[in-house]
Design a protein around this motif. Structure first.
Motif, PDB file in Angstrom:
ATOM      1  N   SER A 118       0.850  -1.185   0.000  1.00 29.50           N
ATOM      2  CA  SER A 118       0.000   0.000   0.000  1.00 29.50           C
ATOM      3  C   SER A 118       0.893   1.244   0.000  1.00 29.50           C
ATOM      4  O   SER A 118       2.039   1.194   0.425  1.00 29.50           O
ATOM      5  N   GLU A 120       0.896   3.817   1.895  1.00 34.13           N
ATOM      6  CA  GLU A 120       1.320   4.211   3.236  1.00 34.13           C
ATOM      7  C   GLU A 120       2.536   3.414   3.680  1.00 34.13           C
ATOM      8  O   GLU A 120       3.499   3.958   4.219  1.00 34.13           O
ATOM      9  N   VAL A 121       2.478   2.102   3.438  1.00 34.57           N
ATOM     10  CA  VAL A 121       3.595   1.238   3.828  1.00 34.57           C
ATOM     11  C   VAL A 121       4.827   1.584   3.010  1.00 34.57           C
ATOM     12  O   VAL A 121       5.936   1.664   3.536  1.00 34.57           O
ATOM     13  N   SER A 123       5.652   4.466   1.672  1.00 35.81           N
ATOM     14  CA  SER A 123       6.239   5.733   2.110  1.00 35.81           C
ATOM     15  C   SER A 123       6.993   5.556   3.425  1.00 35.81           C
ATOM     16  O   SER A 123       8.059   6.140   3.613  1.00 35.81           O
ATOM     17  N   ARG A 124       6.477   4.746   4.340  1.00 34.41           N
ATOM     18  CA  ARG A 124       7.176   4.493   5.605  1.00 34.41           C
ATOM     19  C   ARG A 124       8.478   3.727   5.359  1.00 34.41           C
ATOM     20  O   ARG A 124       9.500   4.019   5.983  1.00 34.41           O
TER      21      ARG A 124
END
Length: 152
Positions: A118, A120-121, A123-124
């Motif tokens: 995803s 979000e994952v 980017s982290r």
């Protein structure tokens, strides 16, 4: 306000707007902002190794203790379930267990075939990689300390 001599005294006060003052001078920006640079720019090599090693050792030591506790709890639970099954306190429907396991395997195959992260994952993960690249010495000290903490 009456002043001796018959005149009136005017008091003047300087007003300090704390909201504006804190916007202009936040201390946390100097410490945590991305513009403050990596720890390689702030500390010398020995300090970075010590900080990384100590935090790594503490993390490894705690990880080892919690891991042993979790393994003991899970193993003890399985042991008690086997004793209860053997003595007849519980009865396991192995056909139902097999059917549920096959269903879980099918769901795992469906989810793993996409193999997409995803946003979000992703980017982290990118943030972590950038941090590790900027702080190689600190990360190396942490890794070494973690392994020593796991061994102790």
């Amino acid at each position: 306000m009456a002043v001796p001599g018959g005149g009136v005294k005017e008091d003047s006060f300087n007003v300090l707007d704390l909201a504006e003052y804190t916007k202009n001078r936040p201390w946390w920006r100097k410490v945590f902002a991305s513009s403050s640079g990596s720890s390689a720019e702030k500390y010398n090599v020995a300090t970075q190794l010590v900080i990384g090693g100590v935090t790594g050792w503490c993390t490894g030591f705690i990880f080892q203790k919690v891991g042993k506790l979790a393994a003991t709890a899970v193993g003890g639970g399985f042991f008690l379930l086997q004793i209860a099954n053997h003595t007849g306190y519980i009865k396991v429907d192995w056909k139902l267990v097999e059917r549920d396991m096959n269903k879980a395997k099918q769901q795992l195959k469906l989810h793993s075939s996409g193999n997409k992260m995803s946003p979000e994952v992703k980017s982290r993960v990118d943030e972590v990689i950038i941090f590790l690249k900027k702080n190689v010495i600190l990360t190396g000290g942490f890794a070494g300390g973690f392994l020593l903490g796991m061994a102790s």
